[in-house]
Every structure is written in C-alpha cells, then in structure tokens.
Design a protein around this motif. Sequence first.
Motif, PDB file in Angstrom:
ATOM      1  N   ARG A  15     -17.761  38.299 -34.938  1.00  9.87           N
ATOM      2  CA  ARG A  15     -18.053  39.334 -34.526  1.00  9.87           C
ATOM      3  C   ARG A  15     -18.506  38.772 -33.059  1.00  9.87           C
ATOM      4  N   ILE A  16     -18.086  40.164 -32.268  1.00  9.58           N
ATOM      5  CA  ILE A  16     -17.914  39.721 -30.902  1.00  9.58           C
ATOM      6  C   ILE A  16     -18.896  41.051 -30.236  1.00  9.58           C
ATOM      7  N   TYR A  17     -19.834  41.361 -29.385  1.00  5.99           N
ATOM      8  CA  TYR A  17     -21.284  41.990 -29.087  1.00  5.99           C
ATOM      9  C   TYR A  17     -20.785  42.223 -27.507  1.00  5.99           C
ATOM     10  N   GLN A  18     -21.665  43.043 -27.424  1.00  4.43           N
ATOM     11  CA  GLN A  18     -21.758  43.800 -25.835  1.00  4.43           C
ATOM     12  C   GLN A  18     -23.628  44.065 -25.201  1.00  4.43           C
ATOM     13  N   CYS A  19     -23.995  43.385 -24.831  1.00  2.00           N
ATOM     14  CA  CYS A  19     -25.194  44.446 -24.277  1.00  2.00           C
ATOM     15  C   CYS A  19     -25.088  44.547 -22.715  1.00  2.00           C
ATOM     16  N   ASP A  20     -26.412  44.621 -22.668  1.00  3.75           N
ATOM     17  CA  ASP A  20     -26.744  44.951 -20.912  1.00  3.75           C
ATOM     18  C   ASP A  20     -28.562  43.701 -20.729  1.00  3.75           C
ATOM     19  N   GLN A  22     -29.847  41.930 -18.389  1.00  2.00           N
ATOM     20  CA  GLN A  22     -31.500  42.179 -17.608  1.00  2.00           C
ATOM     21  C   GLN A  22     -30.842  40.827 -16.621  1.00  2.00           C
ATOM     22  N   ALA A  23     -31.022  39.872 -17.422  1.00  7.01           N
ATOM     23  CA  ALA A  23     -31.089  38.903 -16.535  1.00  7.01           C
ATOM     24  C   ALA A  23     -29.731  38.656 -15.606  1.00  7.01           C
ATOM     25  N   LEU A  24     -28.636  39.050 -15.818  1.00  9.90           N
ATOM     26  CA  LEU A  24     -27.089  38.791 -15.561  1.00  9.90           C
ATOM     27  C   LEU A  24     -26.731  39.719 -14.343  1.00  9.90           C
ATOM     28  N   ASN A  25     -27.590  41.164 -14.598  1.00 11.83           N
ATOM     29  CA  ASN A  25     -27.212  42.159 -14.055  1.00 11.83           C
ATOM     30  C   ASN A  25     -26.190  42.677 -14.310  1.00 11.83           C
ATOM     31  N   GLY A  26     -26.372  42.842 -15.362  1.00 14.48           N
ATOM     32  CA  GLY A  26     -24.949  43.494 -15.879  1.00 14.48           C
ATOM     33  C   GLY A  26     -24.198  43.203 -17.701  1.00 14.48           C
ATOM     34  N   MET A  27     -23.082  43.938 -17.849  1.00 14.72           N
ATOM     35  CA  MET A  27     -22.998  43.825 -19.285  1.00 14.72           C
ATOM     36  C   MET A  27     -22.753  42.183 -19.458  1.00 14.72           C
ATOM     37  N   SER A  28     -22.528  41.450 -20.709  1.00 15.16           N
ATOM     38  CA  SER A  28     -22.497  40.686 -20.882  1.00 15.16           C
ATOM     39  C   SER A  28     -22.071  40.263 -22.171  1.00 15.16           C
ATOM     40  N   LYS A  29     -20.812  39.740 -22.814  1.00 12.92           N
ATOM     41  CA  LYS A  29     -20.166  39.347 -24.279  1.00 12.92           C
ATOM     42  C   LYS A  29     -20.821  38.348 -24.568  1.00 12.92           C
ATOM     43  N   PHE A  30     -21.330  38.156 -26.406  1.00 17.82           N
ATOM     44  CA  PHE A  30     -21.007  36.781 -26.729  1.00 17.82           C
ATOM     45  C   PHE A  30     -20.960  36.299 -27.603  1.00 17.82           C
ATOM     46  N   GLY A  31     -19.581  35.994 -28.669  1.00 15.13           N
ATOM     47  CA  GLY A  31     -19.750  35.889 -30.073  1.00 15.13           C
ATOM     48  C   GLY A  31     -20.846  35.525 -31.332  1.00 15.13           C
ATOM     49  N   VAL A  32     -20.415  35.577 -32.383  1.00 16.03           N
ATOM     50  CA  VAL A  32     -21.395  35.791 -33.252  1.00 16.03           C
ATOM     51  C   VAL A  32     -20.642  35.485 -34.840  1.00 16.03           C
TER      52      VAL A  32
END
Length: 279
Positions: A15-20, A22-32
């Motif tokens: 799977r690939i997810y996207q989250c907002d 706070q640490a990166l101050n923007g949208m970030s993707k990660f795989g699981v």
Amino acid sequence: MEMLQKNRCFDGEQRIYQCDSQALNGMSKFGVFLPPAALKGEKCSALFYLAGLTCTEETFAIKAHAQRLAAQLDLILVTPDTSPRGEDVAKGDSWDLGLGAGFYINATQAPWAAHYQMERYVVDELYSIIQAEFPVIQDQIGIFGHSMGGHGALTLALKYPEKFKSVSAFAPICAPSQCPWGEKAFSNYLGNDRNVWTQHDATALVEQKGALFSEILIDQGMDDQFYSQLNPDLFEQACNKVGQKLSLRQHAGYDHGYYFIQSFVDDHLQFHAVQLERV
C-alpha cells in the motif's frame, strides 16, 4: 491519512499512503507492506526501511523484492519517503542535497529547517501512525536502510534504542562527518559546528553510547562505486572499541545498487526476524 494505492502481493498487500505531516509541514507519502497475517488482524513485527539518495517511498517496494519473505515471516514493512516534498519545500541545487536527500536529521538552518525534519517525522510521527493504525507488536520494531538510509537506520537506532529493537544496513554512510556527502548535507542542514554533526554520525554515536544491540548487520559490496563515501572500516573500529558486536559482510563484485540489495535482503529479513523474536 489517506490510502492512495494498494496492490495484492504474496497474499498480502503493498500500500501507499499519504498523510498531512506536522513534522514536515506538508503532505508526505509512505509505503506499507502488510503480510497475510496482518490482513487477518494478527499482530506482527514491523521493519522501517530508510531508502537512499534520490529514492522515494516506492523504491524499496518495487526494487528490493522483499515482500515474499516478509509475507512468510509476518513482517510489516514501512517505507517513508527520503525528504519532504511540495511547492514550498527548499529544493537544493544538486541530487545529493534537498529533495530526495533529507539525511534523516532535523535541519536547524534556513531555508531547510521549515520542512526538513526527517528525524522527527520517522521516529515520532510516522512511528506513532504505524503503531496506531496497523496491527504491530509494540516492542518488536526494527529498522534498516541503504546508503543515506543506512546512515539513518544506524543513527536512529543508536539514538532511540527504546524504539528500535534491531538494526541493519546495506552500504551505509557510516561516518558522514568524514565524507563529502555528509559534509555537504550537514553544513547546509545543521551549520558548520562539527560537534553538532557528531550527534548524527553512526561512528561517533557508537563510541559515545557503547554496545546497545546484541548484533548489528552490515552488507557492503566491494565494487561499490561510492565506497570512498561510506567508511565501513571506521564504524567497525568504533564497534570493536566499545564491544558492540558487528557482522560486517564484504562481497566481491557487488556494487551500490538494488541488484546488490536483492541479493542479500532475505538475510536481513531473517536477521531481524531473529532479533524481533519472530523465529
């Protein structure tokens, strides 16, 4: 958190997810990658994999061929991106600084500090998301990585042994304070105080903190085109100095890329499975 993609893989799901973030101050993707057991709701161990320069959250999932054995060993694989992304994020002027080159540290210097908080993102934010949203055994989480990500895996494990029970790396940047890649990144992200740099240098950290793990595994290709940047001998010397058991395996003919990783990734998954008490 939003799921952008899922693909059946060895009876599990990549799977690939996207989250907002706070640490990166923007949208970030990660795989699981969720093994079949996790899809059934069974608790599993988890492995964070940190990729190298220019890579994304998909690189390991596509190129490493790790899902087959991870499915058998009931291992959840977590693959964050290698830097913040977005219109407002500082880009850098070369492939080894800026986008795709976050070095898994918290930048303190402008313009990087606004978004380049990769250490906090991985260790606090994403770590918490994985524990909250997926069936993870809380005290059975390991970390490994490649090149810049090998640096990240070693340093984050040494700094947060309460969070990561096992650690390994492929061709890691073992002493970034003493190589051009690290000097460029650290001087930009952290400033020019080399005493600060040592807080993010695996060789310096193991000397400071001593033996924290029952064993650390590193695989290194001896035809690696970037060997002069990696300094595994310095890390080995530091481990020997403090009594940290290290298995540094050196392989003739192998270079720095993912064919090398494919060749030994099963060994790393087995290593973590033992350390995390899965076998």
